[in-house]
Scaffold this motif. Structure first.
Motif: not given
Length: 346
Positions: A37, A194, A197, A201, A287-288, A308-309, A311-312, A314
């Motif tokens: 991470v 995962s 995750v 999603n 994401p992003k 946050s991580r 869900h991708e 930052a």
């Protein structure tokens, strides 16, 4: 189940002490995972400001979260219990009694009860207590085996946004009344690996399909007086500057799920003081995106980093000086610089 059998469930605490807790049938749905991470974004002096944390953790733990480069996610487990009495305040079998708050007593056992062959218990002591955990723990857990048995994920009646999410995500949760379950399925699902995750999603995609719109926005969430007191003394001045920069400012109190999500779905930046209200954003941010959490110096917690991580998104944080009594002080320059760090990956 007879009335006598119901009352015998109250002996669970005694039996646990005498012969140990009952052992459920356990299935591993996702083994433990260790992943690399990136630490959250923060300015050099932020950790020096920290003076305390909440009642559930230690400063050392959150300092570790601020600096770690690997994380081990615990396994996702499915546990099967038989003949259980279930309430929002916990559940009991003949040799297991899990209770939250005052648990339940004779009146609950004697009450008229719904009976279910299979009940999926997407609930825990922490989602019983905190709305944010109900959003980002109970809702994803409800997607582990959709359509298998009845769904148990009751919410506090004061959580005005909960019914809106049940509707938006088509979750057929049972009403909060006593249930007798022939088979009770519980889950260990508090990690961010995962398996979870993938379910996050699906939730994001559902909310984006329903409430999303083109474009990119920056959103500031005002916690106000929702939840435990955590106010920013100079918030009005901060909001005025953000509005002048074309940010959207959303007041959590009195705002519908639809209004919240129509603002959050296109957001590429979300900023707010730490709290359960940020979980609204975790459900739908793309994401992003970037999230900067304003963390009180005397209540330093970094729960939002792991979410946050997953869900991708930052993550970054700014530690605010101040106190519950006097309020906290937020500096726009620190927020904007932290957003830049989060965006650059520094």
């Amino acid at each position: 189940m007879s009335l006598l059998s119901r009352f015998s469930l109250l002996s669970a605490p005694v039996l646990q002490r005498l012969i140990g807790p009952g052992t459920p049938e356990v299935e591993v749905l996702q083994p433990a995972e260790t992943v690399a991470v990136r630490p959250p974004a923060y300015l050099p002096d932020m950790l020096d400001r920290v003076t305390g944390t909440d009642e559930h953790s230690t400063i050392a733990y959150h300092m570790q979260v601020a600096q770690e480069v690997t994380v081990t996610h615990v396994p996702v487990l499915r546990k099967l219990w038989r003949n259980a009495l279930v309430r929002r305040r916990g559940f009991a079998t003949l040799r297991r009694h899990e209770r939250y708050g005052q648990g339940f007593g004779l009146a609950d056992v004697a009450a008229t009860m719904r009976q279910e062959a299979i009940l999926r218990y997407c609930h825990s002591g922490i989602s019983w207590r905190y709305f944010g955990h109900w959003l980002t723990d109970s809702i994803p857990t409800a997607l582990i085996e959709p359509g298998t048995g009845a769904l148990w994920m009751p919410h506090d009646p004061s959580w005005s946004h909960a019914p809106g999410y049940l509707d938006a995500l088509s979750l057929p949760a049972l009403p909060d009344h006593p249930v007798l379950a022939k088979e009770l399925v519980t889950y260990q699902d508090f990690g961010q690996g995962s398996h979870k995750v993938a379910r996050y999603n699906r939730i994001r995609d559902q909310l984006q399909a329903r409430f999303g719109s083109p474009g990119e926005t920056a959103v500031y969430l005002r916690r106000g007086w929702t939840g435990a007191p955590r106010w920013i003394a100079n918030e009005d001045a901060l909001v005025e500057v953000l509005l002048a920069r074309n940010w959207q400012v959303i007041d959590i109190a009195g705002t519908s799920v639809e209004t919240l999500q129509r603002a959050l779905c296109p957001a590429r930046i979300v900023v707010s003081i730490d709290g359960s209200h940020l979980d609204h954003a975790h459900l739908s941010l793309r994401p992003k995106s970037r999230m900067v959490v304003l963390v009180p110096q005397d209540r330093f917690t970094l729960r939002q980093v792991g979410l946050s991580r997953a869900h991708e998104v930052a993550p970054g944080f700014v530690v605010l000086r101040g106190s519950v009594e006097a309020g906290y002080h937020a500096e726009l320059d620190e927020i904007l610089r932290t957003l830049d760090f989060a965006d650059s990956g520094a």
